[in-house]
Write a protein that holds these residues in place. Sequence first.
Motif, PDB file in Angstrom:
ATOM      1  N   UNK A 169      98.835  62.556  47.951  1.00  0.00           N
ATOM      2  CA  UNK A 169      97.402  62.798  48.754  1.00  0.00           C
ATOM      3  C   UNK A 169      96.506  61.852  48.433  1.00  0.00           C
ATOM      4  N   UNK A 170      95.894  60.942  49.237  1.00  0.00           N
ATOM      5  CA  UNK A 170      94.885  59.912  48.903  1.00  0.00           C
ATOM      6  C   UNK A 170      93.733  60.846  48.412  1.00  0.00           C
ATOM      7  N   UNK A 171      92.806  60.232  47.610  1.00  0.00           N
ATOM      8  CA  UNK A 171      91.520  60.765  47.119  1.00  0.00           C
ATOM      9  C   UNK A 171      90.824  60.496  48.689  1.00  0.00           C
ATOM     10  N   UNK A 172      90.128  61.342  49.320  1.00  0.00           N
ATOM     11  CA  UNK A 172      89.442  61.219  50.500  1.00  0.00           C
ATOM     12  C   UNK A 172      88.628  59.835  50.882  1.00  0.00           C
ATOM     13  N   UNK A 173      87.937  59.431  49.575  1.00  0.00           N
ATOM     14  CA  UNK A 173      87.103  58.296  49.966  1.00  0.00           C
ATOM     15  C   UNK A 173      86.997  57.479  48.531  1.00  0.00           C
ATOM     16  N   UNK A 174      87.417  56.060  48.777  1.00  0.00           N
ATOM     17  CA  UNK A 174      87.484  55.292  47.548  1.00  0.00           C
ATOM     18  C   UNK A 174      86.681  53.976  47.923  1.00  0.00           C
ATOM     19  N   UNK A 175      85.983  53.254  47.250  1.00  0.00           N
ATOM     20  CA  UNK A 175      85.398  52.177  47.256  1.00  0.00           C
ATOM     21  C   UNK A 175      85.118  51.373  46.188  1.00  0.00           C
ATOM     22  N   UNK A 177      82.870  47.843  44.242  1.00  0.00           N
ATOM     23  CA  UNK A 177      81.857  46.875  44.187  1.00  0.00           C
ATOM     24  C   UNK A 177      82.183  45.954  43.053  1.00  0.00           C
ATOM     25  N   UNK A 178      82.235  44.541  43.441  1.00  0.00           N
ATOM     26  CA  UNK A 178      82.582  43.743  42.393  1.00  0.00           C
ATOM     27  C   UNK A 178      83.416  44.143  41.351  1.00  0.00           C
ATOM     28  N   UNK A 179      84.525  44.745  41.930  1.00  0.00           N
ATOM     29  CA  UNK A 179      85.830  45.096  40.860  1.00  0.00           C
ATOM     30  C   UNK A 179      85.637  46.739  40.408  1.00  0.00           C
ATOM     31  N   UNK A 180      84.268  47.063  40.454  1.00  0.00           N
ATOM     32  CA  UNK A 180      84.304  48.589  39.893  1.00  0.00           C
ATOM     33  C   UNK A 180      84.912  49.540  41.150  1.00  0.00           C
ATOM     34  N   UNK A 181      85.776  50.469  40.676  1.00  0.00           N
ATOM     35  CA  UNK A 181      86.399  51.591  41.657  1.00  0.00           C
ATOM     36  C   UNK A 181      85.753  52.890  41.510  1.00  0.00           C
ATOM     37  N   UNK A 182      85.186  53.185  42.804  1.00  0.00           N
ATOM     38  CA  UNK A 182      84.564  54.594  42.678  1.00  0.00           C
ATOM     39  C   UNK A 182      85.236  55.418  43.583  1.00  0.00           C
ATOM     40  N   UNK A 183      85.372  56.735  43.269  1.00  0.00           N
ATOM     41  CA  UNK A 183      85.943  57.702  44.332  1.00  0.00           C
ATOM     42  C   UNK A 183      85.171  58.968  44.504  1.00  0.00           C
ATOM     43  N   UNK A 184      85.667  59.651  45.574  1.00  0.00           N
ATOM     44  CA  UNK A 184      84.806  60.879  45.726  1.00  0.00           C
ATOM     45  C   UNK A 184      85.867  61.848  46.594  1.00  0.00           C
ATOM     46  N   UNK A 185      85.707  63.189  46.226  1.00  0.00           N
ATOM     47  CA  UNK A 185      86.470  64.158  46.723  1.00  0.00           C
ATOM     48  C   UNK A 185      86.195  64.531  47.965  1.00  0.00           C
ATOM     49  N   UNK A 186      84.802  64.095  48.387  1.00  0.00           N
ATOM     50  CA  UNK A 186      84.292  64.628  49.853  1.00  0.00           C
ATOM     51  C   UNK A 186      84.648  63.686  50.875  1.00  0.00           C
ATOM     52  N   UNK A 187      85.018  64.092  52.141  1.00  0.00           N
ATOM     53  CA  UNK A 187      85.220  63.433  53.263  1.00  0.00           C
ATOM     54  C   UNK A 187      84.225  62.644  53.905  1.00  0.00           C
ATOM     55  N   UNK A 188      82.921  63.164  53.476  1.00  0.00           N
ATOM     56  CA  UNK A 188      81.817  62.714  54.180  1.00  0.00           C
ATOM     57  C   UNK A 188      80.507  62.677  53.156  1.00  0.00           C
ATOM     58  N   UNK A 189      79.656  62.005  53.536  1.00  0.00           N
ATOM     59  CA  UNK A 189      78.505  61.815  52.507  1.00  0.00           C
ATOM     60  C   UNK A 189      77.905  60.467  52.524  1.00  0.00           C
ATOM     61  N   UNK A 190      77.337  59.976  51.480  1.00  0.00           N
ATOM     62  CA  UNK A 190      76.548  58.716  51.042  1.00  0.00           C
ATOM     63  C   UNK A 190      77.637  57.738  51.073  1.00  0.00           C
ATOM     64  N   UNK A 191      77.559  56.737  51.603  1.00  0.00           N
ATOM     65  CA  UNK A 191      78.228  55.306  51.359  1.00  0.00           C
ATOM     66  C   UNK A 191      78.212  54.974  49.920  1.00  0.00           C
TER      67      UNK A 191
END
Length: 417
Positions: A169-175, A177-191
């Motif tokens: 299962x993929x983490x719902x959101x991953x993004x 910034x300049x190589x720093x990886x962040x994740x969130x279990x929420x499908x929606x919310x702030x970018x």
Amino acid sequence: MPLPCSIELDSPGLGWSTLAPCRTLERMYVSEVGDSGSSAYERLIGADRVSGRLYTDPAVFERELERIHHRGWMFVGHESEVAAPGEFVTRRLGRQPVLLTRDDTGAVRLWSNRCPHRGATVCALDRGQTRFFRCPYHAWTFDNAGALVALPGEEGFGPTFDRATHGLAPVPRMDTYRGFVFGSWSHEGQTLAEHLGSARDLIDRVCDVSPVGEISLRAGWLRHRIGANWKMAAENVCDFYHPPITHASSGLMGGVPPDYFSDAYGGVTRDLGGGHGEVDYRQTQGGPRTGLGPHGFIFPNLFIEASSIFVIHPVNVAEMTHLQTPITWVGLPEKMQRPQSRRFATAFGAAGVIEPDDAATWERMQLGLQAGEPEWVVLERGVQFDHTREGRPLDEIVMRGFWRHYRSLMTDEAAAK
């Protein structure tokens, strides 16, 4: 007028309308509302103080996991840690295990480290390189793009079984910034851009120490299990009031000037909004400070400390894991990189002199707060500068900004948004 260590409670649901000592009825009140959506957090977080219960109540901790560590963005790792196809690292997102990988196409991916069959973690190693992950329970096997590629006795699952719907299962959101990886279990919310806000400048400044604008975090991580609430580490990041005392011997060993941690030395402490903050020493009495990254906190778990990265993982209400790694600046001459690596080893390495000071102090704080009285943790230093969001280096402006943002996330108003 209510006494300083009392809170006026008025809850029709509980039948209270009285002035109660914080240690008794108020403790019950927080436990009742920790997961029920009450506005009690507005009572427990003042302009210049917070209730000690916020560090010790298990119900508060569970609500934090939901509202902060699962709904919001958290730092997970860095793209340089999975530089080549097949490389992976295991981390936690909140309390849940995750797997950061680079697949055979070169894409960075973030998965739940959990077999979709019976729930075992599919990878127990901290890091490595592989094309496949095999669950140790029933040998379900996944490629590094998360697809289920093999399982024993597949015919026994019947004709409707579809491998395509049983991958990791993929983490719902991953993004990133300049190589720093962040994740969130929420499908929606702030970018992620909205979450970082002006704190993106902290990442820009640490990357731009490199002549090519890149950092690498491949030296490995030190892990410290500390018997204290995670918020103590978050507050400590921009607390320059404590180093002259807590780190007195450490500072002398490191050759720090006697007045370095003082308002007179210069610099600014700054609330960046969104729970983020920094102590900015670029301008001091000795002139501009160059050659190092910033000293700042990105809510809720990332600390950029000049030449190293720290990550806070909550374990339970009275325990956290504190991770540290040195920064390598890509393209920086070795003669400039070596002193920073040595600095990390001296301060935070396995025999470092800074981390034990902080860990011991946080554990003493956790023990002291169990007493319940006096109720309040005081954060008054520099409160007169809050309207500008900037103060002197030793002021507690960043901590108050942290708590304002925390309060907004923990109340019903934040949930409605």
